[in-house]
Design an enzyme around this catalytic site. Structure first.
Site, PDB file in Angstrom:
ATOM      1  N   PHE A 125       5.025  -6.935 -12.907  1.00  0.00           N
ATOM      2  CA  PHE A 125       5.475  -8.328 -12.912  1.00  0.00           C
ATOM      3  C   PHE A 125       4.301  -9.277 -13.206  1.00  0.00           C
ATOM      4  O   PHE A 125       4.230  -9.900 -14.281  1.00  0.00           O
ATOM      5  CB  PHE A 125       6.143  -8.611 -11.560  1.00  0.00           C
ATOM      6  CG  PHE A 125       6.242 -10.047 -11.154  1.00  0.00           C
ATOM      7  CD1 PHE A 125       6.731 -11.018 -12.026  1.00  0.00           C
ATOM      8  CD2 PHE A 125       5.851 -10.432  -9.873  1.00  0.00           C
ATOM      9  CE1 PHE A 125       6.828 -12.345 -11.631  1.00  0.00           C
ATOM     10  CE2 PHE A 125       5.957 -11.755  -9.464  1.00  0.00           C
ATOM     11  CZ  PHE A 125       6.430 -12.707 -10.349  1.00  0.00           C
TER      12      PHE A 125
ATOM     13  N   GLY B 117       6.199  -0.702 -12.996  1.00  0.00           N
ATOM     14  CA  GLY B 117       6.001  -1.401 -14.275  1.00  0.00           C
ATOM     15  C   GLY B 117       6.850  -0.780 -15.372  1.00  0.00           C
ATOM     16  O   GLY B 117       7.334   0.342 -15.235  1.00  0.00           O
TER      17      GLY B 117
ATOM     18  N   TYR C 230      -0.482  -1.596   4.002  1.00  0.00           N
ATOM     19  CA  TYR C 230      -0.661  -2.429   2.803  1.00  0.00           C
ATOM     20  C   TYR C 230      -1.779  -3.444   3.014  1.00  0.00           C
ATOM     21  O   TYR C 230      -2.714  -3.560   2.218  1.00  0.00           O
ATOM     22  CB  TYR C 230       0.657  -3.137   2.486  1.00  0.00           C
ATOM     23  CG  TYR C 230       0.583  -4.147   1.356  1.00  0.00           C
ATOM     24  CD1 TYR C 230       0.773  -3.758   0.028  1.00  0.00           C
ATOM     25  CD2 TYR C 230       0.320  -5.490   1.612  1.00  0.00           C
ATOM     26  CE1 TYR C 230       0.695  -4.691  -1.005  1.00  0.00           C
ATOM     27  CE2 TYR C 230       0.257  -6.420   0.591  1.00  0.00           C
ATOM     28  CZ  TYR C 230       0.441  -6.015  -0.719  1.00  0.00           C
ATOM     29  OH  TYR C 230       0.367  -6.945  -1.729  1.00  0.00           O
TER      30      TYR C 230
HETATM   31  P1  NAD Z   1       4.535  -4.830  -9.557  1.00  0.00           P
HETATM   32  O1  NAD Z   1       5.047  -3.662  -8.772  1.00  0.00           O
HETATM   33  O2  NAD Z   1       5.412  -5.430 -10.579  1.00  0.00           O
HETATM   34  O3  NAD Z   1       3.136  -4.471 -10.244  1.00  0.00           O
HETATM   35  C1  NAD Z   1       2.301  -3.408  -9.845  1.00  0.00           C
HETATM   36  C2  NAD Z   1       1.991  -2.567 -11.095  1.00  0.00           C
HETATM   37  O4  NAD Z   1       1.054  -1.543 -10.730  1.00  0.00           O
HETATM   38  C3  NAD Z   1       3.220  -1.866 -11.650  1.00  0.00           C
HETATM   39  O5  NAD Z   1       3.233  -1.994 -13.063  1.00  0.00           O
HETATM   40  C4  NAD Z   1       3.043  -0.414 -11.238  1.00  0.00           C
HETATM   41  O6  NAD Z   1       3.665   0.484 -12.146  1.00  0.00           O
HETATM   42  C5  NAD Z   1       1.538  -0.296 -11.229  1.00  0.00           C
HETATM   43  N1  NAD Z   1       1.025   0.743 -10.326  1.00  0.00           N
HETATM   44  C6  NAD Z   1       1.357   0.965  -9.031  1.00  0.00           C
HETATM   45  N2  NAD Z   1       0.654   1.988  -8.527  1.00  0.00           N
HETATM   46  C7  NAD Z   1      -0.147   2.432  -9.545  1.00  0.00           C
HETATM   47  C8  NAD Z   1      -1.091   3.476  -9.646  1.00  0.00           C
HETATM   48  N3  NAD Z   1      -1.366   4.289  -8.612  1.00  0.00           N
HETATM   49  N4  NAD Z   1      -1.739   3.658 -10.828  1.00  0.00           N
HETATM   50  C9  NAD Z   1      -1.458   2.860 -11.890  1.00  0.00           C
HETATM   51  N5  NAD Z   1      -0.574   1.859 -11.853  1.00  0.00           N
HETATM   52  C10 NAD Z   1       0.080   1.644 -10.679  1.00  0.00           C
HETATM   53  O7  NAD Z   1       4.109  -5.919  -8.461  1.00  0.00           O
HETATM   54  P2  NAD Z   1       3.409  -7.352  -8.624  1.00  0.00           P
HETATM   55  O8  NAD Z   1       4.153  -8.261  -7.735  1.00  0.00           O
HETATM   56  O9  NAD Z   1       3.207  -7.696 -10.044  1.00  0.00           O
HETATM   57  O10 NAD Z   1       1.985  -7.054  -7.942  1.00  0.00           O
HETATM   58  C11 NAD Z   1       0.753  -7.054  -8.653  1.00  0.00           C
HETATM   59  C12 NAD Z   1      -0.395  -7.082  -7.645  1.00  0.00           C
HETATM   60  O11 NAD Z   1      -0.355  -8.301  -6.908  1.00  0.00           O
HETATM   61  C13 NAD Z   1      -0.350  -5.960  -6.611  1.00  0.00           C
HETATM   62  O12 NAD Z   1      -1.688  -5.540  -6.349  1.00  0.00           O
HETATM   63  C14 NAD Z   1       0.230  -6.635  -5.385  1.00  0.00           C
HETATM   64  O13 NAD Z   1      -0.156  -5.993  -4.185  1.00  0.00           O
HETATM   65  C15 NAD Z   1      -0.385  -8.013  -5.515  1.00  0.00           C
HETATM   66  N6  NAD Z   1       0.346  -9.074  -4.786  1.00  0.00           N
HETATM   67  C16 NAD Z   1       1.606  -9.456  -5.183  1.00  0.00           C
HETATM   68  C17 NAD Z   1       2.248 -10.502  -4.500  1.00  0.00           C
HETATM   69  C18 NAD Z   1       3.616 -11.000  -4.867  1.00  0.00           C
HETATM   70  O14 NAD Z   1       4.112 -11.933  -4.226  1.00  0.00           O
HETATM   71  N7  NAD Z   1       4.258 -10.460  -5.894  1.00  0.00           N
HETATM   72  C19 NAD Z   1       1.603 -11.135  -3.425  1.00  0.00           C
HETATM   73  C20 NAD Z   1       0.338 -10.681  -3.044  1.00  0.00           C
HETATM   74  C21 NAD Z   1      -0.297  -9.666  -3.745  1.00  0.00           C
HETATM   75  C1  UD1 Z   2       5.340 -10.720  -0.186  1.00  0.00           C
HETATM   76  C2  UD1 Z   2       5.001  -9.641  -1.221  1.00  0.00           C
HETATM   77  C3  UD1 Z   2       3.739  -8.905  -0.835  1.00  0.00           C
HETATM   78  C4  UD1 Z   2       2.646  -9.934  -0.626  1.00  0.00           C
HETATM   79  C5  UD1 Z   2       3.049 -11.017   0.379  1.00  0.00           C
HETATM   80  C6  UD1 Z   2       1.999 -12.123   0.423  1.00  0.00           C
HETATM   81  C7  UD1 Z   2       6.750  -8.518  -2.531  1.00  0.00           C
HETATM   82  C8  UD1 Z   2       7.828  -7.505  -2.536  1.00  0.00           C
HETATM   83  N1  UD1 Z   2       6.096  -8.674  -1.359  1.00  0.00           N
HETATM   84  O1  UD1 Z   2       5.680 -10.126   1.092  1.00  0.00           O
HETATM   85  O2  UD1 Z   2       3.336  -7.996  -1.862  1.00  0.00           O
HETATM   86  O3  UD1 Z   2       1.448  -9.299  -0.225  1.00  0.00           O
HETATM   87  O4  UD1 Z   2       4.270 -11.617  -0.052  1.00  0.00           O
HETATM   88  O5  UD1 Z   2       2.467 -13.236   1.127  1.00  0.00           O
HETATM   89  O6  UD1 Z   2       6.450  -9.147  -3.517  1.00  0.00           O
HETATM   90  N2  UD1 Z   2      14.297 -11.235   2.903  1.00  0.00           N
HETATM   91  C9  UD1 Z   2      15.647 -11.428   3.154  1.00  0.00           C
HETATM   92  N3  UD1 Z   2      16.569 -10.769   2.382  1.00  0.00           N
HETATM   93  C10 UD1 Z   2      16.199  -9.919   1.377  1.00  0.00           C
HETATM   94  C11 UD1 Z   2      14.806  -9.733   1.113  1.00  0.00           C
HETATM   95  C12 UD1 Z   2      13.879 -10.409   1.900  1.00  0.00           C
HETATM   96  O7  UD1 Z   2      16.038 -12.174   4.064  1.00  0.00           O
HETATM   97  O8  UD1 Z   2      17.075  -9.351   0.712  1.00  0.00           O
HETATM   98  C13 UD1 Z   2      13.301 -11.967   3.713  1.00  0.00           C
HETATM   99  C14 UD1 Z   2      12.267 -11.089   4.395  1.00  0.00           C
HETATM  100  O9  UD1 Z   2      12.734 -10.584   5.618  1.00  0.00           O
HETATM  101  C15 UD1 Z   2      11.116 -12.085   4.568  1.00  0.00           C
HETATM  102  C16 UD1 Z   2      11.244 -12.999   3.346  1.00  0.00           C
HETATM  103  O10 UD1 Z   2      12.559 -12.802   2.836  1.00  0.00           O
HETATM  104  O11 UD1 Z   2      11.318 -12.852   5.737  1.00  0.00           O
HETATM  105  C17 UD1 Z   2      10.230 -12.685   2.258  1.00  0.00           C
HETATM  106  O12 UD1 Z   2      10.256 -11.290   1.999  1.00  0.00           O
HETATM  107  P1  UD1 Z   2       9.531 -10.618   0.728  1.00  0.00           P
HETATM  108  O13 UD1 Z   2       9.935 -11.304  -0.511  1.00  0.00           O
HETATM  109  O14 UD1 Z   2       9.738  -9.152   0.844  1.00  0.00           O
HETATM  110  O15 UD1 Z   2       7.990 -11.029   0.902  1.00  0.00           O
HETATM  111  P2  UD1 Z   2       6.836 -10.823   1.994  1.00  0.00           P
HETATM  112  O16 UD1 Z   2       7.205  -9.827   3.033  1.00  0.00           O
HETATM  113  O17 UD1 Z   2       6.455 -12.201   2.400  1.00  0.00           O
END
Ligand code: NAD
Ligand code: UD1
Length: 309
Positions: free
Chosen positions: A14, A39, A146
């Site tokens: 993403f 991904g 995590y």
């Molecule tokens: P995502 O799952 O879409 O992206 C993660 C990518 O890493 C995927 O393409 C997956 O295939 C790849 N991947 C996972 N394990 C791997 C491995 N062992 N080797 C090679 N590739 C691998 O999720 P995202 O939301 O895009 O997250 C990207 C980064 O941002 C992650 O490190 C995640 O922990 C961090 N992050 C995301 C959020 C959020 O709100 N989405 C918040 C805080 C941190």
């Molecule tokens: C998210 C990220 C995590 C990141 C963190 C940083 C994802 C999947 N998780 O965690 O990687 O490190 O932010 O702040 O991107 N909920 C519902 N119904 C649903 C799904 C979720 O009520 O169907 C609620 C959950 O209980 C939670 C809130 O929505 O209270 C947010 O949940 P979620 O989107 O999973 O994010 P975080 O746990 O905050």
């Protein structure tokens, strides 16, 4: 200088795929290392001759060494992004979420490459923010494998900075949302799940009372900051929160989706998730000091784009 690529681990995911798009648009060459666990190839413009995809695992030391070779910088985003997945399978997620980082550090040291961006998380603060804006010096309380892997990764990056001159740009992302966030797992990001179900008309499950809050950031706003961190000549030391210092409750989120769509499917209530963080909001003054961060995308506008309105 644009000819040697920037390596984006997790670049088919993403956030990673949006970073890849931004870097290509700026004229960079990009190499992606991704195991395609969450991904997808479809997230990448694979017909672009400046883009190369290496399919494989960041836990594979030799492969990471090959991926890093010849690059000018690394954006290390590969990880299992689901907090709950780390609770269910700490051993497997540790390979991706920690060993992957260590492999990147070692390969960069060997290759003499300095600049590395790291996707850390607000999860490192645990519940220590409760109700207030969390600044970067807030005591850390990693409550899950995590969060522990993210915090340990930060400490290792700092060791390589002090000992080997690495230049880590560490960002603690709050809740990122936008196109390509995969809604298919129950542990996917809440906005991806809610918008998908709102469009399909299938029931939405709300864990807890819906008064928990998050600081939601549109992915395009995040990526602008990440691109700057790869290009700035000098980086200041220390992790940077990426949030807007705005709290949105899930109830407010649902109301906003209803406004955009003109209706909502049934909302079912379920028990709060164990260990769920109640309130998470960033103090983002360091972000605003160090980076250009123009007026962020309002959540309603981001939702409207996701909902195709
Ligand atoms: P995502 O799952 O879409 O992206 C993660 C990518 O890493 C995927 O393409 C997956 O295939 C790849 N991947 C996972 N394990 C791997 C491995 N062992 N080797 C090679 N590739 C691998 O999720 P995202 O939301 O895009 O997250 C990207 C980064 O941002 C992650 O490190 C995640 O922990 C961090 N992050 C995301 C959020 C959020 O709100 N989405 C918040 C805080 C941190
Ligand atoms: C998210 C990220 C995590 C990141 C963190 C940083 C994802 C999947 N998780 O965690 O990687 O490190 O932010 O702040 O991107 N909920 C519902 N119904 C649903 C799904 C979720 O009520 O169907 C609620 C959950 O209980 C939670 C809130 O929505 O209270 C947010 O949940 P979620 O989107 O999973 O994010 P975080 O746990 O905050």
């Amino acid at each position: 200088e644009h000819s040697s690529p920037i390596l984006v681990t997790g670049g088919a995911g993403f956030i990673g795929s949006h970073l890849v798009d931004a870097l290509l648009a700026k004229g960079h060459a990009v190499r992606v290392l991704d195991n395609l666990s969450t991904g997808k190839r479809a997230n990448l413009p694979l017909d672009n001759p400046r883009l190369e995809l290496l399919e494989g695992d960041v836990a594979d030391t030799a492969l990471v060494r090959r991926a890093v070779a010849g690059c000018r910088a690394v954006a290390h985003l590969a990880a299992v992004a689901s907090v709950q997945a780390s609770v269910d399978d700490p051993v497997a997620t540790h390979q991706s979420n920690f060993i992957g980082t260590l492999n990147v550090c070692e390969a960069m040291r060997e290759a003499g490459i300095k600049r590395v961006l790291f996707a850390s998380s607000a999860a490192v603060y645990g519940n220590n923010g409760e109700g207030q804006a969390i600044d970067e010096d807030t005591a850390k309380a990693p409550l899950t494998p995590y969060a522990a892997d993210k915090l340990a990764s930060e400490h290792y990056l700092d060791f390589y900075r002090r000992q080997h001159g690495l230049e880590p740009a560490v960002f603690r992302f709050f809740n990122i949302f936008g196109p390509r966030q995969d809604p298919s797992s129950p542990y996917s990001g809440v906005i991806s799940i809610f918008t998908e179900r709102a469009l399909a008309g299938t029931p939405i499950i709300l864990f807890g009372d819906g008064e928990q809050t998050r600081d939601f950031v549109y992915v395009g706003d995040l990526v602008r900051v990440l691109a700057q961190a790869l290009e700035l000549p000098v980086l200041e030391v220390g992790a940077v929160n990426v949030g807007l210092n705005r709290a949105t409750s899930l109830n407010q989120l649902l109301a906003a989706i209803r406004d955009v769509l003109g209706g909502l499917p049934e909302v079912r209530h379920a028990e709060a998730r164990p260990g769920d963080i109640k309130h998470s909001r960033a103090n983002n003054s360091r972000l605003l000091e160090r980076f250009e961060f123009p007026e962020p995308t309002p959540i309603r506008e981001g939702l409207a784009r996701l909902l195709g309105r």
